[in-house]
Design a protein around this motif. Structure first.
Motif, short mmCIF file in Angstrom:
data_model
loop_
_atom_site.label_atom_id
_atom_site.label_comp_id
_atom_site.label_asym_id
_atom_site.label_seq_id
_atom_site.Cartn_x
_atom_site.Cartn_y
_atom_site.Cartn_z
N ASP A 16 -9.09 -12.36 31.95
CA ASP A 16 -9.97 -12.59 30.80
C ASP A 16 -9.22 -12.34 29.48
OD1 ASP A 16 -12.29 -13.11 29.38
OD2 ASP A 16 -13.54 -11.79 30.58
N HIS A 212 -20.17 -7.45 33.99
CA HIS A 212 -18.99 -7.91 33.23
C HIS A 212 -19.42 -7.92 31.77
CE1 HIS A 212 -15.39 -10.52 32.56
NE2 HIS A 212 -16.14 -10.97 31.56
N HIS A 214 -18.74 -7.57 27.50
CA HIS A 214 -17.84 -7.70 26.34
C HIS A 214 -18.37 -6.81 25.23
CE1 HIS A 214 -15.14 -11.27 27.26
NE2 HIS A 214 -15.87 -11.14 28.35
N ASN A 254 -13.15 -7.78 26.28
CA ASN A 254 -13.89 -7.02 27.30
C ASN A 254 -14.00 -5.58 26.83
OD1 ASN A 254 -12.00 -9.10 29.02
ND2 ASN A 254 -14.04 -8.89 29.85
ZN ZN Z 1 -15.44 -12.29 30.09
#
Ligand code: ZN
Length: 316
Positions: A16, A212, A214, A254
């Motif tokens: 990522d 997941h 950010h 992230n």
């Molecule tokens: Zn991501």
């Protein structure tokens, strides 16, 4: 989980993080970084993406990264696969786990992969059929993270009902586990709690993957705490929050692995990760990408005096 831990920190920086920056990190430098991450005790690393090299030239070396990372003992090697073709390449390289990112937002899905969400679910079904055609010992796990589950930069609000319905359809399509991704950094803690609770009741605890997140709007760690409260035990993060956000200067990509591990350990949750070794891994990262902007509060100021890891604390 391979080692007795309370929370699994799944490092996604090499995928990522690197796909979000313009520069390409040389393969040798990526490997040094991945080795440093594993040496810090991270048990799961997403090493790259089997996307078309035309779309993301940064990820062209994914197969060799998977093969090399497979030599690191005790490490679960993940690769992102956007479609069946990517899954074939990831399986040939020997990835332990494939992660697929169908999007709940119709606009994002069409824009990103040229497929409707329904077509993306069909692609997951094809990948699961491929998995099932392999001898048991060669079958990778197929994990799905529903992208833009908390909102979309193109569509704005994304229907929560649809996100959860999509999770149910993905479970029926054969996914081993399903998590939710705040691709855009739109989520807030109340929404995180609501959605992960609903996810669990839709697909069952045994099929739950993680969050997941950010940190685009600074909600990252607050969202982790909210998810912990509804028993989410896996979190994706990236060392140094690599990746940033082109629309929010100074914002990490992230959530930052170093800050996440510090918070979890300080809360008494054992991760198996050594924070000082993560700081060393930052230097290794910067050697491969000189002057790249990376983030994190803990690395700036260091561990507090008297800090102890969760497994060093006395009877709690
Ligand atoms: Zn991501």
């Amino acid at each position: 989980m391979p080692q007795e831990i309370d929370v699994l920190v799944s490092e996604v920086g090499p995928r990522d993080g690197l796909q979000s920056i313009k520069r390409t990190m040389p393969t040798k430098a990526k490997l040094d970084w991945i080795q440093a991450l594993a040496a810090a005790g991270l048990q799961e690393i997403e090493v790259g993406s089997f996307v078309s090299p035309r779309l993301l030239p940064q990820m062209t070396d994914c197969a060799s990264l998977v093969k090399e990372a497979n030599k690191l003992e005790g490490l679960t090697v993940l690769a992102l696969v956007p479609n069946l073709r990517g899954a074939e390449r990831a399986i040939a390289a020997g990835a332990h786990k494939l992660t697929m990112p169908p999007s709940a937002s119709r606009a994002h899905s069409l824009n990103n992969i040229g497929k409707t969400p329904e077509e993306a679910i069909e692609e997951v079904r094809r990948v699961c059929a491929l998995r099932d055609s392999l001898p048991i010992e060669r079958r990778p796990d197929v994990e799905v993270g529903i992208s833009t589950a908390f909102g979309c930069t193109l569509e704005g609000t994304v229907s929560e009902d649809w996100g959860i319905e999509m999770a149910g359809l993905l479970a029926k399509a054969g996914a081993d586990s399903i998590g939710l991704s705040d691709t855009t950094g739109y989520a807030n803690p109340a929404q995180i709690k609501r959605m992960f609770r609903r996810l669990r009741s839709e697909i069952g605890a045994e099929k739950m993957a993680g969050a997941h997140l950010h940190n685009t709007r600074g909600q990252g760690l607050a969202n982790v705490v909210a998810a912990l409260e509804v028993d989410v035990t896996t979190f994706d993060s990236s060392l140094g929050g690599l990746g940033g956000c082109p629309y929010a200067p100074g914002a990490t990509g992230n959530i930052v692995t170093e800050d996440l591990v510090f918070m979890l350990e300080a809360m008494g949750l054992h991760t198996g990760v050594d924070i000082e070794a993560l700081i060393v891994a930052r230097e290794v990262l910067l050697r491969g990408l000189p002057d790249e902007a990376i983030y994190g509060n803990l690395p700036e100021v260091g561990l507090p005096k008297g800090f102890t890891y969760a497994n060093e604390k006395g009877a709690r």
